[in-house]
Design a protein around this motif. Sequence first.
Motif, PDB file in Angstrom:
ATOM      1  N   ARG A 196      -6.335   5.219  -2.340  1.00  0.00           N
ATOM      2  CA  ARG A 196      -7.019   6.145  -1.442  1.00  0.00           C
ATOM      3  C   ARG A 196      -7.714   5.411  -0.290  1.00  0.00           C
ATOM      4  O   ARG A 196      -7.846   5.954   0.807  1.00  0.00           O
ATOM      5  CB  ARG A 196      -8.041   6.976  -2.220  1.00  0.00           C
ATOM      6  CG  ARG A 196      -7.424   7.954  -3.199  1.00  0.00           C
ATOM      7  CD  ARG A 196      -8.494   8.643  -4.042  1.00  0.00           C
ATOM      8  NE  ARG A 196      -9.452   9.363  -3.238  1.00  0.00           N
ATOM      9  CZ  ARG A 196      -9.329  10.629  -2.872  1.00  0.00           C
ATOM     10  NH1 ARG A 196      -8.265  11.333  -3.236  1.00  0.00           N
ATOM     11  NH2 ARG A 196     -10.259  11.217  -2.136  1.00  0.00           N
ATOM     12  N   GLU A 223      -5.731   5.109   2.644  1.00  0.00           N
ATOM     13  CA  GLU A 223      -5.572   6.394   3.327  1.00  0.00           C
ATOM     14  C   GLU A 223      -6.847   6.799   4.069  1.00  0.00           C
ATOM     15  O   GLU A 223      -6.926   7.891   4.631  1.00  0.00           O
ATOM     16  CB  GLU A 223      -5.206   7.478   2.314  1.00  0.00           C
ATOM     17  CG  GLU A 223      -3.916   7.198   1.552  1.00  0.00           C
ATOM     18  CD  GLU A 223      -3.681   8.177   0.425  1.00  0.00           C
ATOM     19  OE1 GLU A 223      -4.474   9.146   0.309  1.00  0.00           O
ATOM     20  OE2 GLU A 223      -2.727   7.998  -0.338  1.00  0.00           O
ATOM     21  N   ASN A 280       0.821  -1.212   0.000  1.00  0.00           N
ATOM     22  CA  ASN A 280       0.000   0.000   0.000  1.00  0.00           C
ATOM     23  C   ASN A 280       0.856   1.264   0.000  1.00  0.00           C
ATOM     24  O   ASN A 280       1.766   1.410   0.823  1.00  0.00           O
ATOM     25  CB  ASN A 280      -0.907   0.024   1.230  1.00  0.00           C
ATOM     26  CG  ASN A 280      -1.984  -1.024   1.171  1.00  0.00           C
ATOM     27  OD1 ASN A 280      -2.262  -1.589   0.120  1.00  0.00           O
ATOM     28  ND2 ASN A 280      -2.603  -1.304   2.312  1.00  0.00           N
ATOM     29  N   GLY A 281       0.556   2.145  -0.943  1.00  0.00           N
ATOM     30  CA  GLY A 281       1.254   3.418  -1.021  1.00  0.00           C
ATOM     31  C   GLY A 281       2.625   3.363  -1.652  1.00  0.00           C
ATOM     32  O   GLY A 281       3.324   4.388  -1.708  1.00  0.00           O
ATOM     33  N   ARG A 319      -3.234   5.569  -7.305  1.00  0.00           N
ATOM     34  CA  ARG A 319      -3.198   5.869  -5.869  1.00  0.00           C
ATOM     35  C   ARG A 319      -4.156   4.970  -5.086  1.00  0.00           C
ATOM     36  O   ARG A 319      -5.272   4.696  -5.535  1.00  0.00           O
ATOM     37  CB  ARG A 319      -3.570   7.334  -5.662  1.00  0.00           C
ATOM     38  CG  ARG A 319      -3.444   7.815  -4.224  1.00  0.00           C
ATOM     39  CD  ARG A 319      -3.730   9.300  -4.159  1.00  0.00           C
ATOM     40  NE  ARG A 319      -3.843   9.773  -2.788  1.00  0.00           N
ATOM     41  CZ  ARG A 319      -4.259  10.982  -2.472  1.00  0.00           C
ATOM     42  NH1 ARG A 319      -4.580  11.837  -3.440  1.00  0.00           N
ATOM     43  NH2 ARG A 319      -4.339  11.357  -1.206  1.00  0.00           N
ATOM     44  N   LYS A 371      -9.801   7.228   2.578  1.00  0.00           N
ATOM     45  CA  LYS A 371     -10.587   8.111   1.711  1.00  0.00           C
ATOM     46  C   LYS A 371     -11.444   7.301   0.747  1.00  0.00           C
ATOM     47  O   LYS A 371     -11.206   6.116   0.528  1.00  0.00           O
ATOM     48  CB  LYS A 371      -9.658   9.040   0.928  1.00  0.00           C
ATOM     49  CG  LYS A 371      -8.776   9.914   1.809  1.00  0.00           C
ATOM     50  CD  LYS A 371      -7.800  10.716   0.976  1.00  0.00           C
ATOM     51  CE  LYS A 371      -6.888  11.564   1.850  1.00  0.00           C
ATOM     52  NZ  LYS A 371      -5.898  12.315   1.056  1.00  0.00           N
TER      53      LYS A 371
END
Length: 212
Positions: free
Chosen positions: A142, A145, A129-130, A140, A147
């Motif tokens: 999200r 995160e 992840n990331g 991305r 989101k």
Amino acid sequence: MARMKFVCDAERCIECNGCVTACKNEHEVPWGVNRRRVVTLNDGVPGEKSISVACMHCSDAPCMAVCPVNCFYRTDEGVVLHDKDVCIGCGYCSYACPFGAPQFPSQGTFGVRGKMDKCTFCAGGPEANGSQAEFEKYGRNRLAEGKLPACAEMCSTKALIAGDGDVVADIFRNRVLRRGKGAEVWGWGTAYGSKQAGQPNTAASANQGVKS
């Protein structure tokens, strides 16, 4: 565990393509690939409707069923993702998907599709992840995160909503009730123009008559 879903409210979509732009910008989607697109029915005719379409992350995804190398997998949140390192570019998923979600890059030799690309619900891919590798292949992440997908967050009229399927369903149900269309908003009359819409169930009516 929440099961993530998309819903697009055709009564609110204004065909601005903000969702399409947000997706391409957020993930740096390659030219020729559209993870999300806006489809308009009866364009230019009174009563036209538009709807934002992408991968619907089906509970019984046909792309998963036909993939010969099993490059698709489903996350704990119900998001359907794929592994580009496993994909062989056969195109079976493209033929099977009713939403036209799987896309293939336009560059390359004629007849060679390359690695498939599609909406990830902004949930990345199998890489960490990331990580940079995840971003380069899938865009991305999200969801990691905390989101929601960029397309839904950027929708100016909130026609496109995303998130927990139960929450999304409640939001749309409340909108329908406020409009006064009741249960028939997506009934036979709306979908097929059938005379069956709005007609009472004859068997149920007969039973009620007997009881009364």
